[in-house]
Design a protein around this motif. Sequence first.
Motif, PDB file in Angstrom:
ATOM      1  N   VAL A  14       0.843  -1.200   0.000  1.00 52.48           N
ATOM      2  CA  VAL A  14       0.000   0.000   0.000  1.00 52.48           C
ATOM      3  C   VAL A  14       0.878   1.250   0.000  1.00 52.48           C
ATOM      4  O   VAL A  14       1.759   1.407   0.850  1.00 52.48           O
ATOM      5  CB  VAL A  14      -0.937   0.014   1.223  1.00 52.48           C
ATOM      6  N   LYS A  15       0.626   2.156  -0.946  1.00 49.86           N
ATOM      7  CA  LYS A  15       1.397   3.386  -1.070  1.00 49.86           C
ATOM      8  C   LYS A  15       0.585   4.580  -0.582  1.00 49.86           C
ATOM      9  O   LYS A  15      -0.661   4.564  -0.650  1.00 49.86           O
ATOM     10  CB  LYS A  15       1.818   3.598  -2.526  1.00 49.86           C
ATOM     11  N   THR A  38      -0.042   7.302  -1.873  1.00 51.67           N
ATOM     12  CA  THR A  38      -0.787   7.982  -2.942  1.00 51.67           C
ATOM     13  C   THR A  38      -1.973   7.151  -3.438  1.00 51.67           C
ATOM     14  O   THR A  38      -2.686   7.584  -4.345  1.00 51.67           O
ATOM     15  CB  THR A  38       0.155   8.257  -4.121  1.00 51.67           C
ATOM     16  N   ASP A  39      -2.187   5.978  -2.857  1.00 59.76           N
ATOM     17  CA  ASP A  39      -3.208   5.056  -3.348  1.00 59.76           C
ATOM     18  C   ASP A  39      -4.625   5.475  -2.959  1.00 59.76           C
ATOM     19  O   ASP A  39      -4.847   6.186  -1.969  1.00 59.76           O
ATOM     20  CB  ASP A  39      -2.971   3.654  -2.774  1.00 59.76           C
ATOM     21  N   THR A  40      -5.566   4.979  -3.737  1.00 56.82           N
ATOM     22  CA  THR A  40      -6.966   4.944  -3.321  1.00 56.82           C
ATOM     23  C   THR A  40      -7.192   3.572  -2.720  1.00 56.82           C
ATOM     24  O   THR A  40      -7.076   2.553  -3.397  1.00 56.82           O
ATOM     25  CB  THR A  40      -7.915   5.155  -4.514  1.00 56.82           C
ATOM     26  N   VAL A  41      -7.498   3.568  -1.415  1.00 58.31           N
ATOM     27  CA  VAL A  41      -7.604   2.329  -0.645  1.00 58.31           C
ATOM     28  C   VAL A  41      -9.019   2.183  -0.113  1.00 58.31           C
ATOM     29  O   VAL A  41      -9.621   3.146   0.359  1.00 58.31           O
ATOM     30  CB  VAL A  41      -6.602   2.321   0.532  1.00 58.31           C
ATOM     31  N   GLY A  99      -3.465  10.446  -0.817  1.00 60.66           N
ATOM     32  CA  GLY A  99      -4.297   9.294  -1.118  1.00 60.66           C
ATOM     33  C   GLY A  99      -5.756   9.518  -0.786  1.00 60.66           C
ATOM     34  O   GLY A  99      -6.184  10.618  -0.441  1.00 60.66           O
ATOM     35  N   ASP A 148      -6.880   1.268  -5.907  1.00 63.60           N
ATOM     36  CA  ASP A 148      -5.572   0.639  -6.067  1.00 63.60           C
ATOM     37  C   ASP A 148      -5.434  -0.568  -5.154  1.00 63.60           C
ATOM     38  O   ASP A 148      -4.723  -1.521  -5.484  1.00 63.60           O
ATOM     39  CB  ASP A 148      -4.465   1.642  -5.741  1.00 63.60           C
ATOM     40  N   ALA A 149      -6.091  -0.505  -4.002  1.00 63.59           N
ATOM     41  CA  ALA A 149      -6.003  -1.603  -3.039  1.00 63.59           C
ATOM     42  C   ALA A 149      -7.302  -1.704  -2.257  1.00 63.59           C
ATOM     43  O   ALA A 149      -7.900  -0.690  -1.889  1.00 63.59           O
ATOM     44  CB  ALA A 149      -4.836  -1.387  -2.077  1.00 63.59           C
ATOM     45  N   GLY A 162      -4.755  -3.995  -9.580  1.00 65.44           N
ATOM     46  CA  GLY A 162      -4.914  -3.604  -8.183  1.00 65.44           C
ATOM     47  C   GLY A 162      -4.789  -4.788  -7.231  1.00 65.44           C
ATOM     48  O   GLY A 162      -4.886  -5.955  -7.634  1.00 65.44           O
TER      49      GLY A 162
END
Length: 269
Positions: free
Chosen positions: A65-66, A68-71, A93, A141-142, A175
């Motif tokens: 998980v980064k 900048t991700d959409t989680v 993010g 993204d995750a 993803g």
Amino acid sequence: MRILPVFAAALMIGTGAPTAGIAQAQDATPGREIMAAVGAPTRLPENMARDQYRHPAETLAFFGVKPTDTVVEIWPGGGWYTEILAPYLAGKGTLYIAAASEKGQAAVKAKQAASPELYRTVKYAIFPEGAGPKVPAGTADAVLTFRNVHNWRFGESDKTQAAFDQMFAMLKPGGTLGVEEHRLPEGQAGVEEGKSGYMKQSTVVAYATRAGFKLVAESGVNANPKDTHDYPKGVWTLPPTYQEGDTDRARYAAIGESDRMTLKFVKPK
């Protein structure tokens, strides 16, 4: 903490051979941003005390998980992981809180009200059924789910496949789906999947595979070889729930929290 290779994890906890065709998990060193989020002063002390069992920095690093991700966090409960994910994603993010109802969002909304800056990128969705906003398809993204699969399995109706199907739809191609779940050894008899709180890894992988996911890595970071998996009131006999009250409490405290699988899936491109 070093992420264990999949074959070493399997040998250590006695659950059988590693999943066929899955490469060894790579060592994952949590980055500075993850460590800062795990140490956020807004985390409750009683939640931080459970890091010794849940290894959040290593787990999130393993999932990749980064900041900048959409989680999407599925069914956050009291927001144990949300206290880490919200500040981690607050800069660049987005964090979706996907709960079964608005009532299931209440604990996170209270945290957001108390720390609006750290929770400024949090959005809310209903999952898997019911009226309310949904996570838009193909935008995440995750997707992360911690100790939830058994709940879908033994509720009033089995929502497990529908849940995995929806998580697949949320993700962008490529993803990640990160699953942590109480693990029932494949050959253990006399313990009912789902209702006990434990699930066989093969069962979880089967649901994910039917949804279209590919299992790419396993980690032993949340394994607990002290867990015998056969308790009077299922996994909730162990801490932090202690459903047996004071009966054998010292014994269960010495075991610690449950033995858990930690699985990384991807949505194929």
